[in-house]
Design an enzyme around this catalytic site. Structure first.
Site, PDB file in Angstrom:
ATOM      1  N   GLY A  19       1.314  -1.560   0.215  1.00 29.28           N
ATOM      2  CA  GLY A  19       0.425  -0.166   0.110  1.00 29.28           C
ATOM      3  C   GLY A  19       1.042   1.657  -0.530  1.00 29.28           C
TER       4      GLY A  19
ATOM      5  N   ARG B  48      12.962   9.852  -2.877  1.00 28.20           N
ATOM      6  CA  ARG B  48      14.535  11.449  -3.512  1.00 28.20           C
ATOM      7  C   ARG B  48      15.273  11.305  -2.130  1.00 28.20           C
ATOM      8  NH1 ARG B  48      14.679  16.097  -0.213  1.00 28.20           N
ATOM      9  NH2 ARG B  48      15.446  17.795  -1.320  1.00 28.20           N
TER      10      ARG B  48
ATOM     11  N   ARG C  50       0.475  -4.376  -5.656  1.00 31.83           N
ATOM     12  CA  ARG C  50       0.962  -6.237  -4.672  1.00 31.83           C
ATOM     13  C   ARG C  50       1.089  -7.482  -6.003  1.00 31.83           C
ATOM     14  NH1 ARG C  50      -3.422  -3.266  -1.268  1.00 31.83           N
ATOM     15  NH2 ARG C  50      -1.632  -3.081   0.992  1.00 31.83           N
TER      16      ARG C  50
ATOM     17  N   GLY D  81       5.963  -1.963   3.513  1.00 34.49           N
ATOM     18  CA  GLY D  81       5.078  -2.585   4.933  1.00 34.49           C
ATOM     19  C   GLY D  81       5.707  -4.069   4.805  1.00 34.49           C
ATOM     20  N   ASP D  82       5.598  -4.769   5.734  1.00 35.74           N
ATOM     21  CA  ASP D  82       5.911  -6.149   6.151  1.00 35.74           C
ATOM     22  C   ASP D  82       5.913  -7.282   5.173  1.00 35.74           C
ATOM     23  OD1 ASP D  82       3.848  -6.308   6.116  1.00 35.74           O
ATOM     24  OD2 ASP D  82       3.228  -6.886   8.859  1.00 35.74           O
TER      25      ASP D  82
ATOM     26  N   THR E  92       3.937   2.586   5.544  1.00 39.11           N
ATOM     27  CA  THR E  92       2.602   2.009   5.378  1.00 39.11           C
ATOM     28  C   THR E  92       2.085   2.667   6.340  1.00 39.11           C
ATOM     29  OG1 THR E  92       1.274   0.627   6.365  1.00 39.11           O
ATOM     30  CG2 THR E  92       3.661   0.240   7.365  1.00 39.11           C
TER      31      THR E  92
ATOM     32  N   ASP F  67       0.174   2.331   8.560  1.00 34.68           N
ATOM     33  CA  ASP F  67      -0.737   1.088   9.411  1.00 34.68           C
ATOM     34  C   ASP F  67       0.236   1.360  10.599  1.00 34.68           C
ATOM     35  OD1 ASP F  67      -2.388   0.078   7.451  1.00 34.68           O
ATOM     36  OD2 ASP F  67      -1.222  -1.212   7.386  1.00 34.68           O
TER      37      ASP F  67
ATOM     38  N   ASP G 244       2.287  -0.916  11.415  1.00 37.46           N
ATOM     39  CA  ASP G 244       2.216  -2.199  12.459  1.00 37.46           C
ATOM     40  C   ASP G 244       3.683  -3.115  12.302  1.00 37.46           C
ATOM     41  OD1 ASP G 244       2.754  -1.911   9.814  1.00 37.46           O
ATOM     42  OD2 ASP G 244       0.688  -3.749   9.199  1.00 37.46           O
TER      43      ASP G 244
ATOM     44  N   GLY H 137      -5.776   0.252   8.796  1.00 37.58           N
ATOM     45  CA  GLY H 137      -4.984   0.130  10.138  1.00 37.58           C
ATOM     46  C   GLY H 137      -5.085  -1.359   9.785  1.00 37.58           C
ATOM     47  N   ARG H 138      -5.475  -1.900   8.765  1.00 35.45           N
ATOM     48  CA  ARG H 138      -5.080  -3.413   8.349  1.00 35.45           C
ATOM     49  C   ARG H 138      -5.563  -3.696   9.799  1.00 35.45           C
ATOM     50  NH1 ARG H 138      -1.002  -6.603   4.514  1.00 35.45           N
ATOM     51  NH2 ARG H 138      -1.557  -4.608   3.949  1.00 35.45           N
TER      52      ARG H 138
ATOM     53  N   GLY I  30     -11.142  12.661  21.126  1.00 38.42           N
ATOM     54  CA  GLY I  30     -11.699  12.765  22.072  1.00 38.42           C
ATOM     55  C   GLY I  30     -13.362  12.522  22.110  1.00 38.42           C
TER      56      GLY I  30
ATOM     57  N   ARG J  26     -24.899   8.432  11.756  1.00 34.96           N
ATOM     58  CA  ARG J  26     -24.456   6.823  10.926  1.00 34.96           C
ATOM     59  C   ARG J  26     -23.080   6.122  10.741  1.00 34.96           C
ATOM     60  NH1 ARG J  26     -29.170   8.316   9.610  1.00 34.96           N
ATOM     61  NH2 ARG J  26     -29.632  10.031   8.443  1.00 34.96           N
TER      62      ARG J  26
ATOM     63  N   HIS K  41     -10.155   4.789   1.527  1.00 44.14           N
ATOM     64  CA  HIS K  41      -8.369   5.129   1.062  1.00 44.14           C
ATOM     65  C   HIS K  41      -8.109   7.083   1.365  1.00 44.14           C
ATOM     66  CE1 HIS K  41      -9.182   0.904  -0.303  1.00 44.14           C
ATOM     67  NE2 HIS K  41      -7.438   0.706  -0.682  1.00 44.14           N
TER      68      HIS K  41
HETATM   69  P1  ADP Z   1       2.662  -4.556   2.664  1.00 45.22           P
HETATM   70  O1  ADP Z   1       4.362  -4.501   2.405  1.00 45.22           O
HETATM   71  O2  ADP Z   1       2.584  -2.995   2.450  1.00 45.22           O
HETATM   72  O3  ADP Z   1       2.510  -5.249   3.730  1.00 45.22           O
HETATM   73  P2  ADP Z   1       1.928  -7.291   0.896  1.00 45.22           P
HETATM   74  O4  ADP Z   1       1.755  -7.814   2.589  1.00 45.22           O
HETATM   75  O5  ADP Z   1       0.409  -6.274   0.203  1.00 45.22           O
HETATM   76  O6  ADP Z   1       1.806  -4.949   1.510  1.00 45.22           O
HETATM   77  O7  ADP Z   1       2.835  -6.910   0.281  1.00 45.22           O
HETATM   78  C1  ADP Z   1       3.879  -6.172  -0.512  1.00 45.22           C
HETATM   79  C2  ADP Z   1       4.006  -7.328  -2.088  1.00 45.22           C
HETATM   80  O8  ADP Z   1       5.359  -7.698  -1.249  1.00 45.22           O
HETATM   81  C3  ADP Z   1       3.185  -8.200  -1.770  1.00 45.22           C
HETATM   82  O9  ADP Z   1       2.304  -8.282  -2.851  1.00 45.22           O
HETATM   83  C4  ADP Z   1       4.333  -9.523  -2.854  1.00 45.22           C
HETATM   84  O10 ADP Z   1       5.415  -8.810  -4.101  1.00 45.22           O
HETATM   85  C5  ADP Z   1       5.419  -9.348  -1.799  1.00 45.22           C
HETATM   86  N1  ADP Z   1       5.288 -10.245  -0.443  1.00 45.22           N
HETATM   87  C6  ADP Z   1       4.547  -9.764   0.428  1.00 45.22           C
HETATM   88  N2  ADP Z   1       4.780 -11.254   1.272  1.00 45.22           N
HETATM   89  C7  ADP Z   1       5.320 -12.149   0.258  1.00 45.22           C
HETATM   90  C8  ADP Z   1       6.649 -13.280   0.964  1.00 45.22           C
HETATM   91  N3  ADP Z   1       5.882 -14.379   2.254  1.00 45.22           N
HETATM   92  N4  ADP Z   1       7.368 -13.445   0.746  1.00 45.22           N
HETATM   93  C9  ADP Z   1       8.378 -12.971  -0.716  1.00 45.22           C
HETATM   94  N5  ADP Z   1       7.256 -11.013  -1.021  1.00 45.22           N
HETATM   95  C10 ADP Z   1       6.363 -11.201  -0.230  1.00 45.22           C
HETATM   96  O1  F6P Z   2      -1.380  -0.963   4.616  1.00 41.48           O
HETATM   97  C1  F6P Z   2      -2.059  -0.206   4.081  1.00 41.48           C
HETATM   98  C2  F6P Z   2      -3.665  -0.692   3.652  1.00 41.48           C
HETATM   99  O2  F6P Z   2      -3.936   0.936   4.092  1.00 41.48           O
HETATM  100  C3  F6P Z   2      -4.264  -0.673   5.018  1.00 41.48           C
HETATM  101  O3  F6P Z   2      -4.581  -0.136   5.976  1.00 41.48           O
HETATM  102  C4  F6P Z   2      -5.860  -1.935   4.283  1.00 41.48           C
HETATM  103  O4  F6P Z   2      -5.983  -3.013   5.311  1.00 41.48           O
HETATM  104  C5  F6P Z   2      -4.781  -2.217   3.332  1.00 41.48           C
HETATM  105  O5  F6P Z   2      -3.624  -1.167   3.098  1.00 41.48           O
HETATM  106  C6  F6P Z   2      -5.938  -1.814   2.163  1.00 41.48           C
HETATM  107  O6  F6P Z   2      -5.473  -2.038   0.876  1.00 41.48           O
HETATM  108  P1  F6P Z   2      -5.569  -2.033  -0.920  1.00 41.48           P
HETATM  109  O7  F6P Z   2      -5.277  -0.448  -1.303  1.00 41.48           O
HETATM  110  O8  F6P Z   2      -5.354  -2.788  -1.450  1.00 41.48           O
HETATM  111  O9  F6P Z   2      -7.233  -1.933  -0.325  1.00 41.48           O
END
Ligand code: ADP
Ligand code: F6P
Length: 321
Positions: free
Chosen positions: A13, A23, A74, A104-105, A127, A129, A131, A172-173, A187, A245, A251
């Site tokens: 994301g 940059r 992704r 991200g992770d 990211t 998130d 996280d 925040g996933r 608040g 509501r 996004h």
């Molecule tokens: P984020 O990096 O924000 O956590 P994703 O979890 O969607 O987002 O991961 C981004 C990309 O990183 C994935 O589309 C894939 O290309 C790569 N990736 C994710 N998990 C793995 C994994 N276990 N092994 C290798 N590549 C991965």
């Molecule tokens: O990891 C960033 C994030 O915006 C999360 O907060 C959310 O769960 C996810 O990506 C949404 O993903 P997408 O852009 O694929 O809808």
């Protein structure tokens, strides 16, 4: 082996501040005398060999721009070793000696696996998130928080005018940091996050108590993936008799110009990633701890270290209502 050419990509994301990080990577790399290639659309573009040469000029007017000008994607196929080996072939052909991965992770895992195939990689935490372990904050979190706070403040205005309840879903996933920080900043009456078990009955009773006490409005912040906020709004309306509501911020939270804090963080981290490569590091990821930049082993960061959950912040939301 002395580095001559590095690559940089953004993956997963997008997050405000990614451009500022690119940059910093580019200009620090050029200062070391490296050539710098920008890989388009994350690991997908790496696999498809879509790259552009970057010079100082390529990253002009980027510091303040949201999104990522390199594009992101992704690309689940990257989890397959065969696909990663094909990527390594592309990098070899391009003469790319090392790679900075901003994401991200999931992106970190990809970077670690590339490092294991012999390519020095450094992960930069991008990211909204927040996280990721090993860092108190990630690039984009502060900006997303500002957006969420601005939106919730607006909802408060209209809810108060109409004597309504608002149920607001934030991103925040699976991490409640954005929800809790937004809840504290605004608040609100209650916040629901994955880190703390909750049940509807207690939440509804608490909101009812506030309504009975004469409050003109109530706001409930809910981290995504917790519940159906539209259903929750319907149930709250039935219970309290107050119009309710649901709003999914979605996004919107990922867009817009990065905050000054995210620009500074991204710039420091982007430059640091290149310094680490220059010093021979690989398979590391960058963090901020007590105001200082640090680096950790990516696998430890993913598997052993835990992102700190600030329970006392969560408790403050409830105790200050
Ligand atoms: P984020 O990096 O924000 O956590 P994703 O979890 O969607 O987002 O991961 C981004 C990309 O990183 C994935 O589309 C894939 O290309 C790569 N990736 C994710 N998990 C793995 C994994 N276990 N092994 C290798 N590549 C991965
Ligand atoms: O990891 C960033 C994030 O915006 C999360 O907060 C959310 O769960 C996810 O990506 C949404 O993903 P997408 O852009 O694929 O809808």
């Amino acid at each position: 082996m002395a580095i001559k050419k590095i690559g940089v990509l953004t993956s997963g994301g997008d997050a405000p501040g990614m451009n500022a990080a690119i940059r910093a990577v580019v200009r620090t790399g050029l200062d070391y005398g490296y050539e710098v290639l920008g890989v388009q659309d994350g690991y997908l573009g790496l696999h498809e060999d879509r790259m552009i040469e970057l010079n100082r000029h390529s990253v002009s007017n980027m510091l303040n721009r949201g999104g990522t000008f390199l594009g992101t994607a992704r690309f689940p196929a990257f989890k397959q070793e065969e696909v990663r080996r094909e990527c390594v072939e592309v990098m070899r052909k391009r003469g790319m000696d090392a790679l900075v991965v901003i994401g991200g992770d999931g992106s970190y895992m990809g970077a670690k696996l590339l490092s294991e195939l012999g390519y020095p990689c450094i992960g930069v935490p991008g990211t909204i998130d927040n996280d990721i372990a090993g860092t108190v904050t990630t690039i984009g979190f502060d900006t997303a928080l500002s957006v969420a706070v601005d939106c919730i403040d607006r909802l408060r205005d209209t809810c108060n005018s109409h004597k309504r309840i608002a149920v607001v879903e934030v991103m925040g996933r699976h991490c409640g940091d954005l929800a809790i920080a937004a809840a504290l900043s605004c608040g609100v009456e209650a916040v629901l996050v994955p880190e703390v078990p909750w049940n509807k009955e207690t939440v509804y009773q608490f909101i009812q108590k506030n309504v009975d006490a004469g409050k003109r409005h109530a706001i409930l912040v809910v981290c995504e993936n917790q519940t159906d906020v539209h259903q929750m709004a319907h149930e709250l309306e039935q219970r309290t008799g107050l119009e309710t509501r649901a709003t999914v911020l979605g996004h919107i939270q990922r867009g817009g110009a990065p905050s000054p804090q995210d620009r500074v963080l991204a710039t420091r981290m982007g430059a640091y990633a290149v310094h680490l490569l220059h010093d021979g590091f690989s398979g590391r990821c960058i963090g901020l701890q007590r105001g200082e930049l640090v680096h950790n082993d990516i696998i430890e960061c993913l598997e052993t270290m835990k992102h700190k959950f600030h329970r006392e912040m969560y408790d403050l939301v409830n105790s200050l209502v």
